[in-house]
Design a protein around this motif. Structure first.
Motif, PDB file in Angstrom:
ATOM      1  N   ALA A  21      41.202  -4.256  62.727  1.00 19.98           N
ATOM      2  CA  ALA A  21      40.771  -5.074  63.861  1.00 19.98           C
ATOM      3  C   ALA A  21      41.902  -5.245  64.865  1.00 19.98           C
ATOM      4  CB  ALA A  21      40.288  -6.431  63.355  1.00 19.98           C
ATOM      5  N   GLY A  22      43.146  -5.384  64.369  1.00 20.09           N
ATOM      6  CA  GLY A  22      44.283  -5.484  65.271  1.00 20.09           C
ATOM      7  C   GLY A  22      44.461  -4.245  66.124  1.00 20.09           C
ATOM      8  N   HIS A  23      44.010  -3.112  65.623  1.00 19.32           N
ATOM      9  CA  HIS A  23      44.052  -1.857  66.376  1.00 19.32           C
ATOM     10  C   HIS A  23      42.763  -1.625  67.164  1.00 19.32           C
ATOM     11  CE1 HIS A  23      47.788  -0.466  64.543  1.00 19.32           C
ATOM     12  NE2 HIS A  23      47.312  -0.749  63.354  1.00 19.32           N
ATOM     13  N   GLY A  24      41.871  -2.618  67.174  1.00 16.48           N
ATOM     14  CA  GLY A  24      40.629  -2.487  67.931  1.00 16.48           C
ATOM     15  C   GLY A  24      39.545  -1.698  67.239  1.00 16.48           C
ATOM     16  N   VAL A  25      39.577  -1.627  65.896  1.00 21.34           N
ATOM     17  CA  VAL A  25      38.606  -0.842  65.138  1.00 21.34           C
ATOM     18  C   VAL A  25      37.733  -1.786  64.318  1.00 21.34           C
ATOM     19  CG1 VAL A  25      38.292   0.916  63.353  1.00 21.34           C
ATOM     20  CG2 VAL A  25      40.153   1.126  65.016  1.00 21.34           C
ATOM     21  N   PRO A  26      36.399  -1.702  64.440  1.00 22.51           N
ATOM     22  CA  PRO A  26      35.527  -2.551  63.625  1.00 22.51           C
ATOM     23  C   PRO A  26      35.430  -2.045  62.195  1.00 22.51           C
ATOM     24  CG  PRO A  26      34.208  -1.103  64.988  1.00 22.51           C
ATOM     25  CD  PRO A  26      35.646  -0.858  65.373  1.00 22.51           C
ATOM     26  N   SER A  27      35.125  -2.940  61.268  1.00 18.61           N
ATOM     27  CA  SER A  27      34.954  -2.541  59.875  1.00 18.61           C
ATOM     28  C   SER A  27      33.862  -3.374  59.232  1.00 18.61           C
ATOM     29  CB  SER A  27      36.266  -2.707  59.092  1.00 18.61           C
ATOM     30  OG  SER A  27      36.648  -4.077  59.035  1.00 18.61           O
ATOM     31  N   VAL A  28      33.295  -2.814  58.171  1.00 18.60           N
ATOM     32  CA  VAL A  28      32.363  -3.531  57.296  1.00 18.60           C
ATOM     33  C   VAL A  28      33.043  -3.663  55.943  1.00 18.60           C
ATOM     34  CG1 VAL A  28      30.157  -3.417  56.102  1.00 18.60           C
ATOM     35  CG2 VAL A  28      30.310  -2.699  58.486  1.00 18.60           C
ATOM     36  N   LEU A  29      33.169  -4.875  55.456  1.00 23.74           N
ATOM     37  CA  LEU A  29      33.858  -5.143  54.199  1.00 23.74           C
ATOM     38  C   LEU A  29      32.822  -5.452  53.128  1.00 23.74           C
ATOM     39  CD1 LEU A  29      36.698  -5.463  52.977  1.00 23.74           C
ATOM     40  CD2 LEU A  29      36.622  -7.859  53.620  1.00 23.74           C
ATOM     41  N   LEU A  30      32.686  -4.555  52.160  1.00 24.05           N
ATOM     42  CA  LEU A  30      31.702  -4.711  51.095  1.00 24.05           C
ATOM     43  C   LEU A  30      32.331  -5.455  49.926  1.00 24.05           C
ATOM     44  CD1 LEU A  30      30.085  -1.127  51.086  1.00 24.05           C
ATOM     45  CD2 LEU A  30      29.517  -3.117  52.502  1.00 24.05           C
ATOM     46  N   ASP A  31      31.793  -6.629  49.648  1.00 24.86           N
ATOM     47  CA  ASP A  31      32.320  -7.509  48.611  1.00 24.86           C
ATOM     48  C   ASP A  31      31.300  -7.600  47.483  1.00 24.86           C
ATOM     49  OD1 ASP A  31      33.355  -9.494  47.027  1.00 24.86           O
ATOM     50  OD2 ASP A  31      33.644 -10.945  48.637  1.00 24.86           O
ATOM     51  N   GLU A  32      31.675  -7.121  46.302  1.00 21.17           N
ATOM     52  CA  GLU A  32      30.760  -7.157  45.167  1.00 21.17           C
ATOM     53  C   GLU A  32      30.454  -8.584  44.722  1.00 21.17           C
ATOM     54  OE1 GLU A  32      30.728  -5.513  40.558  1.00 21.17           O
ATOM     55  OE2 GLU A  32      31.898  -4.461  42.103  1.00 21.17           O
ATOM     56  N   GLY A  33      31.349  -9.511  44.993  1.00 21.45           N
ATOM     57  CA  GLY A  33      31.187 -10.893  44.571  1.00 21.45           C
ATOM     58  C   GLY A  33      30.605 -11.775  45.659  1.00 21.45           C
ATOM     59  N   PRO A  34      30.639 -13.099  45.422  1.00 25.53           N
ATOM     60  CA  PRO A  34      30.025 -14.042  46.367  1.00 25.53           C
ATOM     61  C   PRO A  34      30.926 -14.441  47.519  1.00 25.53           C
ATOM     62  CG  PRO A  34      30.791 -15.214  44.432  1.00 25.53           C
ATOM     63  CD  PRO A  34      31.059 -13.765  44.172  1.00 25.53           C
ATOM     64  N   GLY A  35      32.143 -13.894  47.581  1.00 24.14           N
ATOM     65  CA  GLY A  35      33.031 -14.252  48.674  1.00 24.14           C
ATOM     66  C   GLY A  35      33.849 -15.494  48.417  1.00 24.14           C
ATOM     67  N   LYS A  36      34.009 -15.862  47.155  1.00 25.03           N
ATOM     68  CA  LYS A  36      34.817 -17.019  46.787  1.00 25.03           C
ATOM     69  C   LYS A  36      35.770 -16.612  45.664  1.00 25.03           C
ATOM     70  CE  LYS A  36      31.172 -20.357  47.920  1.00 25.03           C
ATOM     71  NZ  LYS A  36      30.318 -21.456  47.412  1.00 25.03           N
ATOM     72  N   ASP A  37      36.873 -17.327  45.569  1.00 33.38           N
ATOM     73  CA  ASP A  37      37.878 -17.003  44.563  1.00 33.38           C
ATOM     74  C   ASP A  37      38.185 -18.223  43.725  1.00 33.38           C
ATOM     75  OD1 ASP A  37      38.944 -14.162  45.334  1.00 33.38           O
ATOM     76  OD2 ASP A  37      38.781 -15.262  47.218  1.00 33.38           O
TER      77      ASP A  37
END
Length: 523
Positions: A21-37
């Motif tokens: 993102a800092g380089h101006g590139v979009p991404s999709v982040l696939l998280d196998e879990g619920p997004g909590k730690d």
């Protein structure tokens, strides 16, 4: 153009998405879990100056509040202190719980418009073609994704690595440690400790501070010993605290425990077409004080600017291959150093018998690993594509640049590392005396107009900076710095053609099918 697909939302996956993102590139982040730690203070990470600066640039705000910098580093052997290191001349290591690092990175990713987080989404298959990657998943609201590239940051049991059929050879259970996070008052507030060969108990104990009076304690265990029962761990804690606190166990509050097993493995390949591996999916290390998470962050920083260049304007295969060439070589050297050093440090035969004062030598090697120095812990130096070093400086080509104050284009003075990771090469002119003048007074004087024209003409985006001084560099030295902060070349004065050639070498030549263009002539 399609976003980059990042599989895995640990510190490395989150850092890669934010770096893109800092380089101006979009991404999709696939998280196998619920997004909590789950909070686990006994699972922590140590960041040194380069990786701590990177994480701060990415917008992680937990370092300041939930991390602790070592006030000093102590080494003890039996009952005697043998060494004490302070950090007056360079930043101290930063120690924080891994869940705090992950939470801070996730908050930054969730707030960034170029990062899409997809939770409860498990990768099942991927297919590549000449234009991108298709990933199929289960769970979540979407079952397939299209990306320009895909990066597996999905840990030691990486699904991406298995789908690509990449082997992951190495050593199992190189080291085992019993670990506890506890709140207690120790005799050296804020100072980390390496204790070798105490009068009784394990061969090695480390203590590292966290905020609010919390400590992480590690006890080296036999590689294939018995299971550590709760009673045995409590005995370790009480005996260790009594050893350090004059013979009696002080009050303590036990917060978290665990047994950490370090493996050493290295993936055969880190790239397969448009798919890449990073972090624990590509390598496992962690024995002798080395830091696996930190090496994964360096993977992300190295790969991000190369993917970004390909995403924005196309990149040669040689540039994309250089990610594996540079990072795999650096991690392999770290693993090789650990394998060669292990007999010295763990009481075996062989090298130990050849070293005079082997006890002190072992402590020095371990200290280097913990403090990010030497072959076990030092920052990587990459073999530059072109070894242009017209002017020697204290930084060798391919090494990480010094974090000197520089004058930015807006006239502000900032640390050099604050300007990394923005998709541009940095061209730094050493001009003594400019630090006391307003930029508008010298930006059009002397070498600046010709150098500014040369920077504008480079084959990749670049930014011109000025520093009052740089370690080992005389006046009018020009340094070419990669977007990840590694030195590419140094020149004596303004050399437009040579600067252009060096910038072209940094990008490993023009993309396939794009004719090379000669360096422009600048009067």
């Amino acid at each position: 153009m399609d976003p980059v697909i990042v599989v895995g939302s640990g510190p490395v996956g989150l850092s890669l998405s934010l770096a893109l993102a800092g380089h101006g590139v979009p991404s999709v982040l696939l998280d196998e879990g619920p997004g909590k730690d789950e909070p686990r203070p006994a699972r922590s990470v140590v960041l040194h100056s380069d990786t701590a600066a990177m994480v701060q640039r990415l917008g992680c705000t937990t370092l300041r509040d939930e991390g602790a910098r070592y006030a000093a580093w102590r080494t003890m052997r039996r009952r005697q202190e043998t060494r004490r290191i302070t950090f007056e001349d360079h930043p101290a290591p930063l120690h924080l719980p891994q869940h705090a690092l992950t939470r801070g990175l996730r908050a930054a990713a969730g707030a960034h418009p170029l990062v899409q987080l997809a939770t409860d989404t498990k990768l099942e298959s991927l297919e590549q073609d000449d234009r991108g990657v298709t990933a199929r998943t289960r769970g979540g609201d979407t079952t397939w994704w299209r990306g320009s590239h895909l990066v597996g940051c999905d840990g030691a049991r990486s699904t991406v690595r298995k789908l690509l059929g990449i082997r992951f050879p190495g050593w199992t259970a190189v080291e085992r440690h019993a670990v506890a996070a506890l709140r207690a008052e120790l005799p050296w507030p804020g100072e980390a400790l390496l204790h070798r060969n105490p009068p009784s108990g394990p061969e090695e104990i480390t203590a590292r501070p966290l905020p609010d009076g919390i400590w992480r304690l590690d006890w080296l265990l036999p590689p294939r010993g018995d299971l550590v029962t709760p009673d045995a761990l409590v005995t370790l804690i009480r005996d260790t605290l009594a050893l350090w606190c004059g013979g009696s166990t002080p009050p303590y509050d036990l917060i978290d425990t665990g047994v950490h097993i370090q493996h050493h493995r290295l993936a055969r390949r880190w790239r397969d077409g448009r798919a890449f591996l990073a972090g624990d999916a590509a390598h496992l290390l962690g024995a002798l004080g080395t830091q696996s998470v930190e090496e994964g962050l360096r993977d992300a920083e190295n790969l991000a600017w190369k993917l970004a260049l390909d995403w924005h304007q196309g990149a040669s295969d040689a540039l994309l291959d250089s990610y594996e060439g540079e990072r795999r070589t650096a991690v392999a050297a770290r693993l090789r150093a650990a394998d060669q050093t292990m007999p010295v440090l763990r009481g075996g035969a062989g090298l130990r018998s050849l070293l005079p004062g082997s006890g002190r030598s072992a402590e020095g090697l371990l200290t280097d690993g913990h403090l990010g120095r030497g072959p076990l812990g030092g920052r990587p130096v990459y073999a530059p594509p072109v070894a242009v070093r017209e002017v020697p400086t204290d930084t060798e080509p391919g090494g990480p640049v010094a974090n000197v104050p520089v004058s930015a284009p807006d006239g502000s003075t900032v640390p050099l590392r604050d300007l990394l990771g923005r998709g541009k090469l940095l061209v730094l002119l050493v001009a003594p005396g400019t630090g006391v003048w307003d930029r508008r007074h010298w930006a059009g004087a002397g070498l600046m107009p010709r150098l500014a024209a040369a920077v504008t003409a480079l084959p990749v985006p670049a930014e011109l900076l000025v520093a009052d001084a740089y370690p080992g560099a005389p006046a009018h030295t020009v340094l070419l710095v990669r977007p990840d902060g590694h030195l590419a070349a140094t020149f004596a004065g303004v050399r437009p053609a040579e600067l252009y050639a060096a910038a072209d070498a940094v990008r490993a030549g023009a993309p396939a099918g794009v004719p090379a263009t000669p360096a422009p002539v600048i009067d």
